[in-house]
Structure formats: C-alpha cells, structure tokens
Design a protein around this motif. Sequence first.
Motif, PDB file in Angstrom:
ATOM      1  N   GLY A  85       0.803  -1.216   0.000  1.00  0.00           N
ATOM      2  CA  GLY A  85       0.000   0.000   0.000  1.00  0.00           C
ATOM      3  C   GLY A  85       0.830   1.257   0.000  1.00  0.00           C
ATOM      4  O   GLY A  85       2.040   1.249   0.253  1.00  0.00           O
ATOM      5  N   ASN A  86       0.152   2.368  -0.273  1.00  0.00           N
ATOM      6  CA  ASN A  86       0.760   3.691  -0.267  1.00  0.00           C
ATOM      7  C   ASN A  86       0.879   4.161   1.179  1.00  0.00           C
ATOM      8  O   ASN A  86       0.159   5.038   1.639  1.00  0.00           O
ATOM      9  N   GLY A  87       1.779   3.509   1.912  1.00  0.00           N
ATOM     10  CA  GLY A  87       1.906   3.732   3.347  1.00  0.00           C
ATOM     11  C   GLY A  87       0.904   2.888   4.109  1.00  0.00           C
ATOM     12  O   GLY A  87      -0.094   2.410   3.561  1.00  0.00           O
TER      13      GLY A  87
ATOM     14  N   ILE B 193       8.244   8.647   0.948  1.00  0.00           N
ATOM     15  CA  ILE B 193       7.944   7.699  -0.129  1.00  0.00           C
ATOM     16  C   ILE B 193       6.554   7.099   0.025  1.00  0.00           C
ATOM     17  O   ILE B 193       5.878   6.826  -0.947  1.00  0.00           O
ATOM     18  N   ARG B 194       6.081   6.860   1.259  1.00  0.00           N
ATOM     19  CA  ARG B 194       4.794   6.227   1.537  1.00  0.00           C
ATOM     20  C   ARG B 194       4.805   4.770   1.086  1.00  0.00           C
ATOM     21  O   ARG B 194       4.599   4.466  -0.083  1.00  0.00           O
ATOM     22  N   LEU B 195       5.069   3.869   1.999  1.00  0.00           N
ATOM     23  CA  LEU B 195       5.151   2.459   1.660  1.00  0.00           C
ATOM     24  C   LEU B 195       4.837   1.601   2.876  1.00  0.00           C
ATOM     25  O   LEU B 195       5.421   1.783   3.947  1.00  0.00           O
TER      26      LEU B 195
ATOM     27  N   GLY C 197      11.552  -0.130  -1.725  1.00  0.00           N
ATOM     28  CA  GLY C 197      11.146  -1.202  -0.828  1.00  0.00           C
ATOM     29  C   GLY C 197      11.980  -2.452  -1.016  1.00  0.00           C
ATOM     30  O   GLY C 197      12.408  -3.093  -0.042  1.00  0.00           O
ATOM     31  N   GLU C 198      12.234  -2.824  -2.261  1.00  0.00           N
ATOM     32  CA  GLU C 198      13.068  -3.995  -2.522  1.00  0.00           C
ATOM     33  C   GLU C 198      14.504  -3.763  -2.050  1.00  0.00           C
ATOM     34  O   GLU C 198      15.147  -4.660  -1.487  1.00  0.00           O
TER      35      GLU C 198
END
Length: 363
Positions: free
Chosen positions: A81-83, A218-220, A250-251
């Motif tokens: 998700g976006n955060g 970044i919102r992840l 993220g990766e």
Amino acid sequence: MLERYGHGGDLRTAEETFGFPARQFIDFSSNMNPYGPPDGVRRVLVHYAEQIDRYPDPAVRGLRSKLARLHRVDEQSIMIGNGAAELIDLVVRALKPPVTALAYPCFTEYGDAVMKSGGKIEPIMLSSDNSFELTESMAEQSKAKFYMIGSPNNPTGQLVDPALIMKLVYNGATVVVDEAFMDFIPEEEKLTLIREAANHERLFVIRSMTKFYAIPGIRLGYMVGAPQQIAAMRRLQVPWSVNSLAQQIGEAVLEEKDYALRTMNWLQEEKPWLIQKLEGLGLRVIPGNVNYLLVQLPGVPGLTAATLQYEMGRMGLLIRDASHFIGLDESYCRFAVKLRHQNEWLLEALGRCLSKFREAGRA
C-alpha cells in the motif's frame, strides 16, 4: 499547534510558526530512524530518472516476492500500500464493521477510518496506572466483533500480548494489528502475528516500511492476511497506488542487513540512557518498547505539553504534544529517540525550559 493535520513531523507548519527553515529543526515529533535512509535508497534514486517514463508494476510483484520470502508466507497473502495509512483505511472500507473497538490512546487514523466508513467506535480506555497496557480483562469488556490494535502501540510504545490477540480471534472477533514499529523490537520474530494472519480469515497485520528505514516521504507499507481476503481488498485498491520508485526502494531496503543491525544496536544502547536522563529531569517515562518515549511532565505551574512544545520550538527542537491523543491529558509529550548528540540537545533544552517554568512558579 504543530499537530494541525493530526501528525508530528509537519515541518511546513513549524516553519510558519517559528520562522526557521525546515533544515534547521531537529525533529523529535516524528519517530524515524535517525540514521536516515540506508545507502540502497540513494543507489535507487541515482538510476530512477532513466525509468520514470514507465508504468509501475500494478501487482508490485518484486516487493511482494521479497516480503513473502522474508516472512515465510504465501505471496498471495501480501498486499502493498501507499503507506500503512492507505491500508488502515482500506481494511475498514472493505470489511465495513458496524462497531470497532479501539484501545485509547492510540493512533488517530484508526478512528478516522472508522468514522469515514460510517461505523461506530467502542472505546477501551487504557490506564496510566499500569503504563497503558492492554490487558485481557480490558479487551474482553468490549462487545464489538472488530478490533484495531497497535502493537507496539502509538503513542505509548506498549506491546500487546500475541496470545491475547489470538484469543480474541478464536472467540470470533476480527482483529487488525498495526505492527508499524515492530521492526524496532529485538524479539520481532516471536511477537509478530504475520504468519498467523496469512492463515486466518479474521486476522490482518499491517506493517510500515517508512519508520525503520527513514523514508516517510515515499509512503510504503504492506498488509498480510488470508489470500482470499487480500484478493478481495486488492479489487478495492486504487490502481497503481504504489509508484515504481516506492517499489524499487522497498526492494532495496530489505537487503540492508548491516543497516538493520546497526539500528538495533544503537537503540538498545541509546534508549536506556535517554530514559535515565529524562527521569533525572523529573519526567515520568512510560516504559515502552520502541524508538519513541511517551513522557509525563512534572506538575509545574504553567507547564503543559503545548507550552513546552512552543518553548522548545523557539529553540529549533520539535516535540509531539501528546494531549491530542484521546485518553491523554495536557501533561503528556512524546519524544523520538535520536542520536546521542541530538538527544543531548534535547536534554539541554528541556532542562532550560523546566527551570524557566519552575522559577516562574516560585515568583
């Protein structure tokens, strides 16, 4: 009020309030890793301009695959998700609980999501007498069949016994567990409920990737649940809500093993030191488990979380006025744990402010 939009870390409001540029503040109001983003983030950024003309992977397959291997769960049980904020909102919209039990004080976005969906809240009021711990007797007072629980909880830093959560699930409730700060816990592997969530239709775990890796811009985040439940929620998600830069970052951060070890070693040394110093100034520190501290100010005339926040802000240090959390009064503040030299600045400024209020009270 720095929490104009309900959160810490609002440097734009701090600029408008105190007149300093954002880069000059030391921000103890948001709970990010003080080491900043790991090197892998910078490497992604250097090459990203060459890929910005391509659509992101709509299924976020690369990051989901890495997270599945990390947590040893089925890739189909993971949703990116976006955060964590998007996932909190999405799970409530998808399940539409008529009544949600919330243990206050807690992250304000739980209640916001419930109210936006048209649901009602059944409050469970935690007590300062036991350091805001959620006990089994408190949790079972509720007649609700849907719980949102922070573990570790924000702003208290308290963990919730995984056995208590699973008992709620086995008794027929649906439970969403927000583990946004679980990365900072040395015993994470024993305490996380991710693997249980991947195999149970009434348990969901939400994780953030922004706090531990210091990438809030970044919102992840991601959510883990039973594959059929995750598939249903994915159909409600806005297409391409996770952009390609966030996916690549993220990766990359999941490979940063040395960074993770360095962070854990820092926190295990720095947090007890800071607690001791804060208590030496006369503050009561709630014994939480993560990279921030909920503290109660001493009873000094004129000293409140709001007045202290203003005085500290004038010196370029931002703290969280925790009285905006339901269940906390004007005597509570929250501080992030930072690096030693930054924490020393915090302590020096606190000492000056406390002396000022104490002297004014004696005048």
